[in-house]
Design a protein around this motif. Structure first.
Motif, PDB file in Angstrom:
ATOM      1  N   PHE A   9      65.410  33.014  27.753  1.00 34.41           N
ATOM      2  CA  PHE A   9      64.874  33.976  28.715  1.00 34.41           C
ATOM      3  C   PHE A   9      63.512  34.500  28.254  1.00 34.41           C
ATOM      4  O   PHE A   9      62.582  34.612  29.058  1.00 34.41           O
ATOM      5  CB  PHE A   9      65.867  35.130  28.893  1.00 34.41           C
ATOM      6  CG  PHE A   9      65.422  36.150  29.889  1.00 34.41           C
ATOM      7  CD1 PHE A   9      65.427  35.861  31.248  1.00 34.41           C
ATOM      8  CD2 PHE A   9      64.986  37.400  29.473  1.00 34.41           C
ATOM      9  CE1 PHE A   9      65.011  36.803  32.169  1.00 34.41           C
ATOM     10  CE2 PHE A   9      64.555  38.338  30.393  1.00 34.41           C
ATOM     11  CZ  PHE A   9      64.571  38.042  31.742  1.00 34.41           C
ATOM     12  N   PHE A  10      63.380  34.790  26.961  1.00 33.25           N
ATOM     13  CA  PHE A  10      62.116  35.281  26.412  1.00 33.25           C
ATOM     14  C   PHE A  10      61.022  34.222  26.556  1.00 33.25           C
ATOM     15  O   PHE A  10      59.898  34.531  26.953  1.00 33.25           O
ATOM     16  CB  PHE A  10      62.309  35.662  24.938  1.00 33.25           C
ATOM     17  CG  PHE A  10      61.074  36.193  24.296  1.00 33.25           C
ATOM     18  CD1 PHE A  10      60.591  37.456  24.604  1.00 33.25           C
ATOM     19  CD2 PHE A  10      60.365  35.422  23.381  1.00 33.25           C
ATOM     20  CE1 PHE A  10      59.439  37.946  24.019  1.00 33.25           C
ATOM     21  CE2 PHE A  10      59.219  35.897  22.791  1.00 33.25           C
ATOM     22  CZ  PHE A  10      58.742  37.167  23.105  1.00 33.25           C
ATOM     23  N   CYS A  14      57.709  34.682  28.862  1.00 29.76           N
ATOM     24  CA  CYS A  14      56.381  34.542  28.228  1.00 29.76           C
ATOM     25  C   CYS A  14      55.563  33.457  28.915  1.00 29.76           C
ATOM     26  O   CYS A  14      54.348  33.614  29.131  1.00 29.76           O
ATOM     27  CB  CYS A  14      56.536  34.222  26.748  1.00 29.76           C
ATOM     28  SG  CYS A  14      57.102  35.624  25.776  1.00 29.76           S
ATOM     29  N   TYR A  15      56.187  32.361  29.266  1.00 29.77           N
ATOM     30  CA  TYR A  15      55.494  31.268  29.937  1.00 29.77           C
ATOM     31  C   TYR A  15      54.900  31.732  31.266  1.00 29.77           C
ATOM     32  O   TYR A  15      53.728  31.478  31.555  1.00 29.77           O
ATOM     33  CB  TYR A  15      56.457  30.095  30.153  1.00 29.77           C
ATOM     34  CG  TYR A  15      55.882  28.994  31.011  1.00 29.77           C
ATOM     35  CD1 TYR A  15      54.921  28.126  30.507  1.00 29.77           C
ATOM     36  CD2 TYR A  15      56.302  28.826  32.323  1.00 29.77           C
ATOM     37  CE1 TYR A  15      54.388  27.124  31.295  1.00 29.77           C
ATOM     38  CE2 TYR A  15      55.781  27.827  33.125  1.00 29.77           C
ATOM     39  CZ  TYR A  15      54.819  26.976  32.601  1.00 29.77           C
ATOM     40  OH  TYR A  15      54.295  25.984  33.394  1.00 29.77           O
ATOM     41  N   TYR A  16      55.680  32.407  32.089  1.00 30.34           N
ATOM     42  CA  TYR A  16      55.187  32.835  33.395  1.00 30.34           C
ATOM     43  C   TYR A  16      54.163  33.972  33.292  1.00 30.34           C
ATOM     44  O   TYR A  16      53.239  34.055  34.097  1.00 30.34           O
ATOM     45  CB  TYR A  16      56.355  33.199  34.320  1.00 30.34           C
ATOM     46  CG  TYR A  16      56.965  31.946  34.912  1.00 30.34           C
ATOM     47  CD1 TYR A  16      56.322  31.242  35.917  1.00 30.34           C
ATOM     48  CD2 TYR A  16      58.166  31.436  34.435  1.00 30.34           C
ATOM     49  CE1 TYR A  16      56.860  30.084  36.447  1.00 30.34           C
ATOM     50  CE2 TYR A  16      58.712  30.280  34.949  1.00 30.34           C
ATOM     51  CZ  TYR A  16      58.047  29.599  35.960  1.00 30.34           C
ATOM     52  OH  TYR A  16      58.563  28.444  36.476  1.00 30.34           O
ATOM     53  N   VAL A  17      54.305  34.834  32.315  1.00 27.98           N
ATOM     54  CA  VAL A  17      53.301  35.890  32.109  1.00 27.98           C
ATOM     55  C   VAL A  17      51.979  35.246  31.678  1.00 27.98           C
ATOM     56  O   VAL A  17      50.907  35.594  32.185  1.00 27.98           O
ATOM     57  CB  VAL A  17      53.795  36.927  31.076  1.00 27.98           C
ATOM     58  CG1 VAL A  17      52.666  37.843  30.631  1.00 27.98           C
ATOM     59  CG2 VAL A  17      54.945  37.739  31.646  1.00 27.98           C
ATOM     60  N   PHE A  18      52.036  34.302  30.761  1.00 27.94           N
ATOM     61  CA  PHE A  18      50.833  33.598  30.313  1.00 27.94           C
ATOM     62  C   PHE A  18      50.177  32.853  31.469  1.00 27.94           C
ATOM     63  O   PHE A  18      48.958  32.887  31.642  1.00 27.94           O
ATOM     64  CB  PHE A  18      51.200  32.623  29.189  1.00 27.94           C
ATOM     65  CG  PHE A  18      50.046  31.828  28.687  1.00 27.94           C
ATOM     66  CD1 PHE A  18      49.083  32.410  27.879  1.00 27.94           C
ATOM     67  CD2 PHE A  18      49.906  30.496  29.035  1.00 27.94           C
ATOM     68  CE1 PHE A  18      48.003  31.683  27.424  1.00 27.94           C
ATOM     69  CE2 PHE A  18      48.835  29.758  28.589  1.00 27.94           C
ATOM     70  CZ  PHE A  18      47.879  30.349  27.776  1.00 27.94           C
ATOM     71  N   LYS A  19      50.982  32.191  32.279  1.00 25.11           N
ATOM     72  CA  LYS A  19      50.474  31.447  33.428  1.00 25.11           C
ATOM     73  C   LYS A  19      49.786  32.399  34.420  1.00 25.11           C
ATOM     74  O   LYS A  19      48.708  32.094  34.946  1.00 25.11           O
ATOM     75  CB  LYS A  19      51.650  30.732  34.107  1.00 25.11           C
ATOM     76  CG  LYS A  19      51.286  29.736  35.133  1.00 25.11           C
ATOM     77  CD  LYS A  19      52.550  29.016  35.606  1.00 25.11           C
ATOM     78  CE  LYS A  19      52.271  28.111  36.765  1.00 25.11           C
ATOM     79  NZ  LYS A  19      53.455  27.433  37.261  1.00 25.11           N
TER      80      LYS A  19
END
Length: 85
Positions: A9-10, A14-19
Motif C-alpha cells: 500500500f505504501f 508513493c508511486y501515484y503521489v510521485f506520478k
C-alpha cells in the motif's frame, strides 16, 4: 501478512503521489531546461560570428570577380559521326 499489505500500500501510494507531482512540475522543469539550452546556443552563435566593422545602417555589396577565362565553347570539341548498320 499485514506487514506485506502495508508495504505494498505504501509503495502504491508513493508511486501515484510521485506520478502526480511529476505531471505538475514537469512543464516548469522542461521550460527551465529549454531556456538554459537556448541561452547557451545563443552565446555559442554569437561567439562564432565574426566581429565586423560595419556600422548599423551601412550597406556593403560584395561583387563577384568577372570570370573572362571561360568561353561558351568550353564544353569540348564537336565530333561528327556516322551510324553503322
Amino acid at each position: 501478512m499485514v506487514g506485506l499489505l502495508k508495504t505494498l500500500f505504501f509503495i502504491f501510494i508513493c508511486y501515484y503521489v510521485f506520478k502526480f507531482l511529476v505531471k505538475l512540475l514537469a512543464p516548469f522543469l522542461v521550460k527551465k531546461v529549454a531556456d538554459t539550452m537556448k541561452k547557451k546556443a545563443e552565446e555559442q552563435f554569437r561567439e562564432q560570428q565574426p566581429k565586423s566593422k560595419v556600422k548599423e545602417g551601412e550597406t556593403i555589396i560584395d561583387k563577384a570577380p568577372k570570370n573572362t577565362s571561360q568561353t561558351k565553347n568550353s564544353v569540348g570539341d564537336y565530333v561528327d559521326f556516322e551510324e553503322i548498320d
